[in-house]
Scaffold this motif. Sequence first.
Motif, short mmCIF file in Angstrom:
data_model
loop_
_atom_site.label_atom_id
_atom_site.label_comp_id
_atom_site.label_asym_id
_atom_site.label_seq_id
_atom_site.Cartn_x
_atom_site.Cartn_y
_atom_site.Cartn_z
N ALA A 740 0.83 -1.21 0.00
CA ALA A 740 0.00 0.00 0.00
C ALA A 740 0.87 1.26 0.00
O ALA A 740 0.59 2.22 -0.73
CB ALA A 740 -0.92 -0.01 1.22
N ALA A 741 1.91 1.26 0.82
CA ALA A 741 2.78 2.44 0.89
C ALA A 741 3.47 2.68 -0.44
O ALA A 741 3.62 3.83 -0.87
CB ALA A 741 3.81 2.24 2.01
N TRP A 742 3.90 1.60 -1.10
CA TRP A 742 4.57 1.76 -2.39
C TRP A 742 3.60 2.27 -3.45
O TRP A 742 3.95 3.13 -4.28
CB TRP A 742 5.22 0.44 -2.82
CG TRP A 742 6.09 0.62 -4.03
CD1 TRP A 742 5.82 0.30 -5.32
CD2 TRP A 742 7.39 1.22 -4.03
NE1 TRP A 742 6.85 0.64 -6.13
CE2 TRP A 742 7.84 1.21 -5.38
CE3 TRP A 742 8.22 1.75 -3.05
CZ2 TRP A 742 9.08 1.72 -5.75
CZ3 TRP A 742 9.45 2.25 -3.43
CH2 TRP A 742 9.88 2.23 -4.75
N ALA A 743 2.38 1.77 -3.44
CA ALA A 743 1.39 2.24 -4.41
C ALA A 743 1.11 3.73 -4.22
O ALA A 743 1.03 4.49 -5.19
CB ALA A 743 0.10 1.44 -4.26
N ARG A 744 0.99 4.18 -2.97
CA ARG A 744 0.78 5.61 -2.72
C ARG A 744 1.96 6.43 -3.20
O ARG A 744 1.80 7.52 -3.76
CB ARG A 744 0.57 5.84 -1.21
CG ARG A 744 -0.83 5.50 -0.77
CD ARG A 744 -1.05 5.63 0.73
NE ARG A 744 -0.33 6.65 1.42
CZ ARG A 744 -0.90 7.56 2.21
NH1 ARG A 744 -2.22 7.60 2.33
NH2 ARG A 744 -0.17 8.43 2.89
N LEU A 745 3.16 5.90 -2.98
CA LEU A 745 4.35 6.61 -3.41
C LEU A 745 4.39 6.74 -4.93
O LEU A 745 4.74 7.80 -5.48
CB LEU A 745 5.59 5.88 -2.91
CG LEU A 745 6.93 6.60 -3.01
CD1 LEU A 745 6.90 7.90 -2.24
CD2 LEU A 745 8.04 5.69 -2.48
#
Length: 761
Positions: A740-745
């Motif tokens: 999730a964090a990578w997708a937001r980034l």
Amino acid sequence: MHTLPDARDTRRAARRVRVRIGGVVQGVGFRPFIYGLARQHGLSGYVLNDGDGVLAEIEGASLDGFLAALRAAPPPLARIERVDVRDIPPDGGKGFEIRETIHRPGHTRMAADAPPCPSCLQELFDPASRFYLYPFISCTQCGPRLTITRALPFDRANTTMAAFSLCPDCRRDYQAPGNRRFHAETIACASCGPRLSASTDQIASALCDGAIVALKGVGGFHLYCDAGNEAAVRRLRVRKNRPAKPFATLVTDLAAAGLVAIVDPLSRRMLERPERPIVLLARRTIVAPSVAPGLRQIGVMLPSAPIHHLLFHALAQEARRRGTSAPACLVATSANRAGMPLITDNGAAHAQLAGLADLIVTHDRDIENALDDSVMTVIDRAPACLRRARGIVPAPIDLAEDGPPVLAVGAYLKATICITRGREAFLSQHIGNLDSPQAIRRHADAIRRMTAFLGVVPLVVACDLHPDYPSSRHAQESGMPVLPVQHHLAHLAAVAAERIVRGPYLGLALDGHGHGHDGGNWGGELLHVDGSTWHRLGHLAPVPLPGGDRAAREPWRMGVAVLATLGRGDEAGRRFHTVPQAARLAGLVTGGAFPGTSSMGRLFDAAAALLGICIRQSHEAEAAMALEALATAPRGLPNGYRLNGGTLDFLPLLAALSQPGMDARTGADLFHGTVIAGLSALTASHAARLGVRTVLLAGGCLANRLLADGLAGALRNAGLNPIMPRSVPANDGGLSLGQAAWARLCLKDGTRAGIPGYERA
């Protein structure tokens, strides 16, 4: 609705404010708290729950004192994250009331399940209390929350307690200002609340007889037996088909914990945390050997529900009747067959546990959300979460900045899901391995429930790069834009998200398997991450992987692969003489029949097999755990590894371990010490070249305390700053957060073009 007569003349009030409180403020006694504060300060107005938390309008002359007290001493289970105050015209009203909930979508949060508070425990054993020996006692400060919640806001009608109408006594308490159960949505007693299908005396008698008892708890069914009864523990292992995986234990208090394990000050604080996790501790010998066979550590937890306290009370009474000693601790393990998710339904318990448990005890309060026990340990001198579940979930991870809503679905083992909302990431409870239709359904159900609870419409769904995982298939079939995230990148992104790491960093991801961008079997990786770009700097030298997933269950295969790679394939038949196919497999390895793997997990398996410690595994990481248990003083083997640019080769170490006469304990020490030295050398060389000091550590292998502690120390000695996860599992249980964090980034950095279908969303 409850109206408070004026304590002072509110007609003097010149100011009225609307106060909105956000965070964990429902199901924690916040409305009664506001009510009491208003009464104390002589204020008028009202308070209610709504979709965003708690809303109050307050009028009077003592608003400043009220607002200061609101922030200074909230209810014990509350977590205030914001208090928004806005002046509105006064209306000169009198009295203060708790109004009915406004049901509308919003951003409220629910509380985690909480163990009995001291006041409830006192009542539980007070013969004069109407809650005497009642196993479902609770109040605004304790009791079930997430496990019984069907919808938000947290009102009784939205929980599984809706099935139980209040008796006159409970209704009086519920409506009485100043009572600890004033507006306690979980209030119940023996006259009107849930009931067990068997008494605690019957359960205690069965346990003292050496029986195995299945008991429905707060978040699911557990199996119990006397942890000091070797025959009972062995019988449980046979029936559950769990030959070696360690069992957790439940003890009555800290004094009992000290009999079972070594409890230092840090461990004591962990045991006493409100989450009441299972804590891995150095074991003593009071428990039966089969509780944690061959291991130095044992999982210990304190009671997390009234029924646990009642069990030990009944066991003490039963022991006195028999003239024996009461069990010092109980085995407490999830009541599910191998590969199946935690059981929550009474009918399913009777169908699936018949023949496994001698006594099945149910109760009539439904479990809406299954929750296993959380697990914690000490890594690098600080608490670390190994399994995030009861008592922790649904608390979010603060991402420190707002971002788009994203759904992430995890991988295959230790599956979780994660949904982001604003600056928060909500990581689900441990769901388990997605290796059965039931587990896959529970995974899908968790997505549906969490999305509904949070009121979020995700823009993107992130998943593992491996296309055949059930979680990846769910993402592809969701109809949303999909972003596959490489497994080890997600491990490191999870650490970066939890620990709020900015800027470029190096990351060591050490685990059993992850699908690489080259289609290979990765698992011992050094990555460089800068913003939303990354690349692979280094990895373990690939070793043939004979049999794919079977090699993870049969470490002898990795032992054969190493022997054949060393040019000693002719030794395989003699070394693994109990495995008829070993010699033939060595020939296939020599002939290049198998792809390679850079997995750290398979390196552990190879070492354990060559040292004769474990050639077949009955559970994940059994070989690695046995290898760790034998090591006492890790030390490096001179010239035990070769470092060639980005490739770290441990074949010299494995060659030494495979020599005839190598003692297993010596080999375990050499293995751990050399692996630590090699990994730190690989990392330090690239850190110096790139000018990066921050090193993130992640992956399931970090559950090995010797490896994690030693690696962190070696990196510090090299002038680097190692960072490990704390509140999120380093294993695959944290992967969905990283996804999730990578997708937001990626969305933030404008790399959304790499997300098929995003432009259409």
